[in-house]
Design a protein around this motif. Sequence first.
Motif, PDB file in Angstrom:
ATOM      1  N   HIS A  31      -0.608   0.729   7.561  1.00  0.00           N
ATOM      2  CA  HIS A  31      -1.875   0.028   7.783  1.00  0.00           C
ATOM      3  C   HIS A  31      -2.787   1.035   8.487  1.00  0.00           C
ATOM      4  O   HIS A  31      -2.504   1.444   9.610  1.00  0.00           O
ATOM      5  N   GLN A  32      -3.843   1.435   7.820  1.00  0.00           N
ATOM      6  CA  GLN A  32      -4.674   2.501   8.357  1.00  0.00           C
ATOM      7  C   GLN A  32      -5.521   2.084   9.554  1.00  0.00           C
ATOM      8  O   GLN A  32      -5.866   2.922  10.378  1.00  0.00           O
ATOM      9  N   ALA A  33      -5.846   0.796   9.688  1.00  0.00           N
ATOM     10  CA  ALA A  33      -6.719   0.369  10.791  1.00  0.00           C
ATOM     11  C   ALA A  33      -6.105  -0.721  11.659  1.00  0.00           C
ATOM     12  O   ALA A  33      -6.747  -1.194  12.584  1.00  0.00           O
ATOM     13  N   GLN A  34      -4.871  -1.152  11.355  1.00  0.00           N
ATOM     14  CA  GLN A  34      -4.225  -2.209  12.146  1.00  0.00           C
ATOM     15  C   GLN A  34      -2.884  -1.725  12.670  1.00  0.00           C
ATOM     16  O   GLN A  34      -2.141  -1.049  11.966  1.00  0.00           O
ATOM     17  N   GLY A  87       3.609   6.406  -2.492  1.00  0.00           N
ATOM     18  CA  GLY A  87       2.640   5.505  -1.886  1.00  0.00           C
ATOM     19  C   GLY A  87       1.397   5.311  -2.730  1.00  0.00           C
ATOM     20  O   GLY A  87       0.872   6.265  -3.299  1.00  0.00           O
ATOM     21  N   VAL A  88       0.959   4.057  -2.818  1.00  0.00           N
ATOM     22  CA  VAL A  88      -0.286   3.722  -3.505  1.00  0.00           C
ATOM     23  C   VAL A  88      -1.076   2.750  -2.638  1.00  0.00           C
ATOM     24  O   VAL A  88      -0.501   1.939  -1.912  1.00  0.00           O
ATOM     25  N   GLN A  89      -2.389   2.831  -2.721  1.00  0.00           N
ATOM     26  CA  GLN A  89      -3.232   1.892  -1.984  1.00  0.00           C
ATOM     27  C   GLN A  89      -3.215   0.557  -2.719  1.00  0.00           C
ATOM     28  O   GLN A  89      -3.558   0.481  -3.895  1.00  0.00           O
ATOM     29  N   THR A  90      -2.771  -0.494  -2.019  1.00  0.00           N
ATOM     30  CA  THR A  90      -2.688  -1.823  -2.629  1.00  0.00           C
ATOM     31  C   THR A  90      -3.873  -2.697  -2.251  1.00  0.00           C
ATOM     32  O   THR A  90      -4.222  -3.617  -2.979  1.00  0.00           O
ATOM     33  N   ARG A  97       1.376   1.131   0.193  1.00  0.00           N
ATOM     34  CA  ARG A  97       2.759   0.672   0.002  1.00  0.00           C
ATOM     35  C   ARG A  97       3.492   1.691  -0.860  1.00  0.00           C
ATOM     36  O   ARG A  97       2.897   2.321  -1.734  1.00  0.00           O
ATOM     37  N   GLY A  98       4.801   1.811  -0.609  1.00  0.00           N
ATOM     38  CA  GLY A  98       5.615   2.738  -1.385  1.00  0.00           C
ATOM     39  C   GLY A  98       7.058   2.280  -1.442  1.00  0.00           C
ATOM     40  O   GLY A  98       7.434   1.260  -0.853  1.00  0.00           O
ATOM     41  N   PRO A 144       3.729   5.091   9.143  1.00  0.00           N
ATOM     42  CA  PRO A 144       4.536   4.449   8.104  1.00  0.00           C
ATOM     43  C   PRO A 144       5.696   3.670   8.727  1.00  0.00           C
ATOM     44  O   PRO A 144       6.278   4.108   9.733  1.00  0.00           O
ATOM     45  N   HIS A 145       6.044   2.526   8.126  1.00  0.00           N
ATOM     46  CA  HIS A 145       7.195   1.741   8.590  1.00  0.00           C
ATOM     47  C   HIS A 145       7.802   0.992   7.419  1.00  0.00           C
ATOM     48  O   HIS A 145       7.127   0.700   6.435  1.00  0.00           O
TER      49      HIS A 145
END
Length: 155
Positions: free
Chosen positions: A75-78, A100-103, A109-110, A134-135
Amino acid sequence: MRKLPLMFLLAGALVPVGAQPNGKVVFIPAKEIESSIHSAPANEMGESEIDLIERTPDHAGILLRRTKPGKAEVHQAQGDVWYVIDGGCTFVTGGKVVAGVQTDPGEIRGSGIQGGEERQIAKGDFIRVPAGVPHWVKKITGTELVYMVVKYPDK
């Protein structure tokens, strides 16, 4: 379920009062949560979820039950704050998301994580994952993982 009051205290500490829908107090009795999470339908990843508070672009309070590992995510901003209510898992943080792809905007997500730190998390554990880290729930310990996640603006 004795840990639920702590769970709600954690949520209250992270989500500003003004961010609650209509400024109302949110209270969900433990019996209702227990019943709801075990009757909620699971998605294709074995994940059931219940929104404890209304989701907004800035925050969310979600109760989740997983019976299978999930996708790696960023999550880039959360940021995420997790509190484990029952069960456990192998939880991986850091490293690089595989395939990884932007969903959604700001969401990647990956299929897994390469080079992250693995840890076992279980009932009663607390973990904070800052935005951009990443998690991944790599493996469920036993039959399920039940946890609450509070999402908050972190950038």
